[in-house]
Design a protein around this motif. Sequence first.
Motif, PDB file in Angstrom:
ATOM      1  N   ASP A  10       2.359  -6.891   6.833  1.00 38.00           N
ATOM      2  CA  ASP A  10       1.386  -6.087   6.091  1.00 38.00           C
ATOM      3  C   ASP A  10       2.062  -4.766   5.745  1.00 38.00           C
ATOM      4  O   ASP A  10       2.200  -3.891   6.591  1.00 38.00           O
ATOM      5  CB  ASP A  10       0.149  -5.864   6.953  1.00 38.00           C
ATOM      6  N   GLY A  47      -1.907   1.528  -3.407  1.00 39.16           N
ATOM      7  CA  GLY A  47      -2.468   0.289  -2.885  1.00 39.16           C
ATOM      8  C   GLY A  47      -1.998  -0.929  -3.659  1.00 39.16           C
ATOM      9  O   GLY A  47      -1.723  -1.984  -3.080  1.00 39.16           O
ATOM     10  N   THR A  48      -1.883  -0.776  -4.965  1.00 41.89           N
ATOM     11  CA  THR A  48      -1.412  -1.894  -5.796  1.00 41.89           C
ATOM     12  C   THR A  48       0.008  -2.278  -5.430  1.00 41.89           C
ATOM     13  O   THR A  48       0.333  -3.469  -5.292  1.00 41.89           O
ATOM     14  CB  THR A  48      -1.500  -1.516  -7.284  1.00 41.89           C
ATOM     15  N   ASN A  56       0.059  -3.945  -1.929  1.00 46.06           N
ATOM     16  CA  ASN A  56      -0.447  -5.323  -2.004  1.00 46.06           C
ATOM     17  C   ASN A  56       0.588  -6.255  -2.623  1.00 46.06           C
ATOM     18  O   ASN A  56       0.741  -7.407  -2.196  1.00 46.06           O
ATOM     19  CB  ASN A  56      -1.741  -5.367  -2.816  1.00 46.06           C
ATOM     20  N   ARG A  57       1.297  -5.746  -3.618  1.00 46.38           N
ATOM     21  CA  ARG A  57       2.338  -6.567  -4.255  1.00 46.38           C
ATOM     22  C   ARG A  57       3.432  -6.919  -3.254  1.00 46.38           C
ATOM     23  O   ARG A  57       3.900  -8.067  -3.198  1.00 46.38           O
ATOM     24  CB  ARG A  57       2.921  -5.830  -5.445  1.00 46.38           C
ATOM     25  N   THR A  91       3.122  -7.065   0.042  1.00 44.43           N
ATOM     26  CA  THR A  91       2.581  -7.978   1.056  1.00 44.43           C
ATOM     27  C   THR A  91       2.454  -9.393   0.507  1.00 44.43           C
ATOM     28  O   THR A  91       2.812 -10.374   1.188  1.00 44.43           O
ATOM     29  CB  THR A  91       1.219  -7.462   1.542  1.00 44.43           C
ATOM     30  N   ARG A  92       1.953  -9.524  -0.722  1.00 40.23           N
ATOM     31  CA  ARG A  92       1.785 -10.864  -1.307  1.00 40.23           C
ATOM     32  C   ARG A  92       3.128 -11.562  -1.522  1.00 40.23           C
ATOM     33  O   ARG A  92       3.227 -12.786  -1.390  1.00 40.23           O
ATOM     34  CB  ARG A  92       1.044 -10.766  -2.644  1.00 40.23           C
TER      35      ARG A  92
END
Length: 449
Positions: A286, A312-313, A316-317, A319-320
């Motif tokens: 994470d 945040g974007t 998240n990128r 983490t994904r």
Amino acid sequence: MPRHRLSTLVACTTAFATTLLGSATDARAATVEHHSGTLSDGATWIADKPARWNGTLLLFSHGFGPTIAADAPSAAAQQALLDAGYALAGSSYDPHGSMWALDSAERDQFATLATFRGQVGSPSRVISVGQSMGGLVNAQIARDGAGRVNGSLGLCGLVAGGVDLDNYQLDAEYSLATFLDPADADKLVDLASQAEATALAERLSNAVETAQQTLAGRARIALAAAYLNLADWAPGQQPPARDDFTGQERQQYTWLAQGLLGFLVPARWSVEQSAGGNTSWNTGVDYAGLLRKSAHAKQVTALYRGAGLNLGTDLNRLTRGADITADRAALAHLERTSSAGQGVAVPMLDIHTIADQLVPVEQESAFAGRVRGAGDSARLRLAYVARQSHCNFTTAEVVAGLHAVEHRLDTGHWGDAATAGQLQDSATELNLGGAAFTEYRPSGMTGTR
């Protein structure tokens, strides 16, 4: 003191020579016996014993690089220690494999100690000393060496171990590649050769140089620097203010612009070469949670806001897209050979500069936590020097650290010997290059799994 003996051991040959250290005008100049030989695995060893030996042997573990025997952290320290009556010894580690020579290093150091006892003399006390990667070897010796060594002095040591090192460096490289060099995002591990690693480092470095020209690029460099535990105080500059986030990133970029990735990425290849495969992973990581643990989280947040980027974007990128897995056998090998901190069996003082670009000072937090978990905190002391760069110690700081370990061995307690104030006073009195010991507490290390 036992008389000097010359003998031949199985699988070990020794050459003996006597040299003069120092000039004729130096009153401290003394005859020093220099010994060398070869261990059973092909590693070489050297030792230097002054005529007026004080009975203490310093067993030195050298850092990452060519597998060449060394017995002191620097030429200046070697001279000062010999002048003070210490004998010195150290090995090359096995020269037939990777420069990440953790497969053999501890074994070769103990073999060097045994050979010294058999061929040079019987020390009344042995203190292990190690720097950089050799600081990891030194921590292993402190863990395993009860009955063979009496105490330990670590310098800029990679004491968190190889697994954590590979993982936080992967996090930083993955972040840089994802946002600045996408073509390399799936080429960060399983490196085929040193040349391939060097080329990758050059591409990442060029991408960082380009990114530094924009607000968005600087914010993303800061994010990667946070994952790398990269110091924000660069050589030749004053430390940036706590809330000078732009200045902090500028100094982190200075480290990167000076070729930091050109060292780190090829070093990863050496670790993989030693272990037989990729030893790092980010599957399931994470990256938002990882950033929250970083001392640089406020800096990254501020720079993203100033650049108009959505942090945040980006998190998240990361983490994904995190899908790198370690080779199980290689990881098991690295865990077995390249870890430390499960405990220390002898008193140990570990010294670190507070702005170390190669082995972040945060490694000391991870190491101390593991020693504490093993119930051995009473044996460990940490000290810090207010200076930039890796292993950037004066001779006075090294010798003062050694004296603190000796105090612990002589008295059975640390007292104030390893405090910043006492170390500073001790180093200053030596007149061997000044000192900058300081009170300091490093942040937790980012990137542990």
